[in-house]
Design a protein around this motif. Structure first.
Motif, PDB file in Angstrom:
ATOM      1  N   VAL A   1     -82.294 -30.291  17.619  1.00 57.65           N
ATOM      2  CA  VAL A   1     -82.680 -31.706  17.555  1.00 57.65           C
ATOM      3  C   VAL A   1     -81.795 -32.504  18.515  1.00 57.65           C
ATOM      4  O   VAL A   1     -80.704 -32.069  18.880  1.00 57.65           O
ATOM      5  CB  VAL A   1     -82.561 -32.284  16.119  1.00 57.65           C
ATOM      6  CG1 VAL A   1     -83.579 -31.645  15.191  1.00 57.65           C
ATOM      7  CG2 VAL A   1     -81.160 -32.111  15.573  1.00 57.65           C
ATOM      8  N   LYS A   2     -82.285 -33.669  18.889  1.00 61.21           N
ATOM      9  CA  LYS A   2     -81.549 -34.558  19.789  1.00 61.21           C
ATOM     10  C   LYS A   2     -81.238 -35.869  19.079  1.00 61.21           C
ATOM     11  O   LYS A   2     -82.000 -36.315  18.214  1.00 61.21           O
ATOM     12  CB  LYS A   2     -82.374 -34.857  21.047  1.00 61.21           C
ATOM     13  CG  LYS A   2     -82.873 -33.625  21.787  1.00 61.21           C
ATOM     14  CD  LYS A   2     -81.765 -32.863  22.461  1.00 61.21           C
ATOM     15  CE  LYS A   2     -82.325 -31.706  23.288  1.00 61.21           C
ATOM     16  NZ  LYS A   2     -81.254 -30.915  23.932  1.00 61.21           N
ATOM     17  N   LYS A   3     -80.122 -36.481  19.410  1.00 62.88           N
ATOM     18  CA  LYS A   3     -79.789 -37.783  18.832  1.00 62.88           C
ATOM     19  C   LYS A   3     -80.864 -38.791  19.217  1.00 62.88           C
ATOM     20  O   LYS A   3     -81.275 -38.870  20.370  1.00 62.88           O
ATOM     21  CB  LYS A   3     -78.418 -38.240  19.331  1.00 62.88           C
ATOM     22  CG  LYS A   3     -77.255 -37.455  18.740  1.00 62.88           C
ATOM     23  CD  LYS A   3     -75.917 -37.996  19.186  1.00 62.88           C
ATOM     24  CE  LYS A   3     -74.772 -37.221  18.550  1.00 62.88           C
ATOM     25  NZ  LYS A   3     -73.444 -37.710  18.980  1.00 62.88           N
ATOM     26  N   GLY A   4     -81.313 -39.564  18.216  1.00 56.49           N
ATOM     27  CA  GLY A   4     -82.366 -40.545  18.448  1.00 56.49           C
ATOM     28  C   GLY A   4     -83.761 -39.988  18.250  1.00 56.49           C
ATOM     29  O   GLY A   4     -84.723 -40.747  18.120  1.00 56.49           O
ATOM     30  N   GLU A   5     -83.869 -38.666  18.219  1.00 58.73           N
ATOM     31  CA  GLU A   5     -85.172 -38.030  18.006  1.00 58.73           C
ATOM     32  C   GLU A   5     -85.599 -38.175  16.543  1.00 58.73           C
ATOM     33  O   GLU A   5     -84.774 -38.157  15.636  1.00 58.73           O
ATOM     34  CB  GLU A   5     -85.068 -36.542  18.354  1.00 58.73           C
ATOM     35  CG  GLU A   5     -86.323 -35.736  18.039  1.00 58.73           C
ATOM     36  CD  GLU A   5     -86.108 -34.246  18.242  1.00 58.73           C
ATOM     37  OE1 GLU A   5     -87.102 -33.506  18.172  1.00 58.73           O
ATOM     38  OE2 GLU A   5     -84.958 -33.827  18.472  1.00 58.73           O
ATOM     39  N   LYS A   6     -86.908 -38.314  16.334  1.00 62.62           N
ATOM     40  CA  LYS A   6     -87.418 -38.395  14.967  1.00 62.62           C
ATOM     41  C   LYS A   6     -87.950 -37.043  14.532  1.00 62.62           C
ATOM     42  O   LYS A   6     -88.567 -36.317  15.320  1.00 62.62           O
ATOM     43  CB  LYS A   6     -88.510 -39.462  14.849  1.00 62.62           C
ATOM     44  CG  LYS A   6     -87.960 -40.887  14.964  1.00 62.62           C
ATOM     45  CD  LYS A   6     -88.870 -41.899  14.325  1.00 62.62           C
ATOM     46  CE  LYS A   6     -88.180 -43.250  14.211  1.00 62.62           C
ATOM     47  NZ  LYS A   6     -88.999 -44.239  13.477  1.00 62.62           N
ATOM     48  N   VAL A   7     -87.685 -36.710  13.257  1.00 64.16           N
ATOM     49  CA  VAL A   7     -88.129 -35.437  12.698  1.00 64.16           C
ATOM     50  C   VAL A   7     -88.825 -35.695  11.369  1.00 64.16           C
ATOM     51  O   VAL A   7     -88.592 -36.707  10.704  1.00 64.16           O
ATOM     52  CB  VAL A   7     -86.943 -34.471  12.469  1.00 64.16           C
ATOM     53  CG1 VAL A   7     -86.329 -34.061  13.801  1.00 64.16           C
ATOM     54  CG2 VAL A   7     -85.889 -35.098  11.558  1.00 64.16           C
TER      55      VAL A   7
END
Length: 212
Positions: A94-100
């Motif tokens: 996952v990446k910072k700021g990404e929504k999951v």
């Protein structure tokens, strides 16, 4: 995300059940990292530290892999069905700021109206949230709610920044009177009816006796 989520991971090139058993015997957990179009990475994680971290739903691990940081979300945990020892973990990048999209546990607080119970029909709710701001749970108050009250997914108060993924009409909690209480009430009502009937018959018999 706290510093406690930082985990040193060791890249591994050996596979197979035998190697995995040796890893676990050494206090480590085999895991695989995938996602974002990257090649799967097979790693070994420190068993005790990670076992504590994954007690929380949707645990986020900041892995140190050969000095490089990799943010990952725990997607699946495989355990021995008898001993409950963690055998393998699947992690997604996952990446910072990404929504999951994650399933977040429902926590019921308060007490419904006396004589009723709050039935939890769904223990989790699916939300879309930022990967670094996954809520630990969603609280639902049932304080004072009466028989017949229903709380759907649409009624939930979501954490800031969260979007509901579960169908809005999905039933989360239903408040009702327990079946044993209803049965007991019916028995009492029947008993009262029988007593009233007997009293009426006795009164009628007494009236007939007076007339004679």
């Amino acid at each position: 995300m706290s510093e406690d989520n930082k985990v040193v991971a060791e890249l591994r090139e050996n596979f197979g059940k035998g190697y995995a058993r040796r890893l676990r015997a050494a206090g480590k957990i085999p895991a695989v990292i995938y996602g974002h179009g990257t090649e799967p990475q097979h790693v070994a994680l420190p068993g005790h530290q990670v076992s504590l971290l994954i007690r929380r739903a949707n645990a986020l691990l900041d892995l140190d892999i050969n000095g490089k940081s990799q943010l990952t979300l725990v997607k699946d945990v495989q355990k021995d069905p008898v001993r409950q020892i963690v055998e393998h973990i699947d992690l997604i990048v996952v990446k910072k700021g990404e929504k999951v999209s994650v399933d977040v546990p429902i926590v019921v607080i308060g007490e419904p109206f006396p004589g009723t119970i709050a039935n939890l029909d769904n223990t989790t709710v699916s939300l879309e949230v930022e990967a670094t701001h996954i809520p630990q749970n969603v609280e639902v108050s049932v304080e004072g709610l009466e028989d017949g009250t229903q709380i759907t997914a649409a009624d939930l108060v979501l954490p800031a920044g969260a979007t509901l993924v579960t169908e809005p009409e999905t039933l989360i909690i239903g408040v009702s009177v327990p079946l044993d209480t209803l049965a007991a009430d019916e028995e009492i009502a029947e008993a009262d009816a029988e007593v009233a009937e007997e009293q009426a018959e006795e009164s009628e018999a007494a009236s007939e006796g007076d007339e004679n």
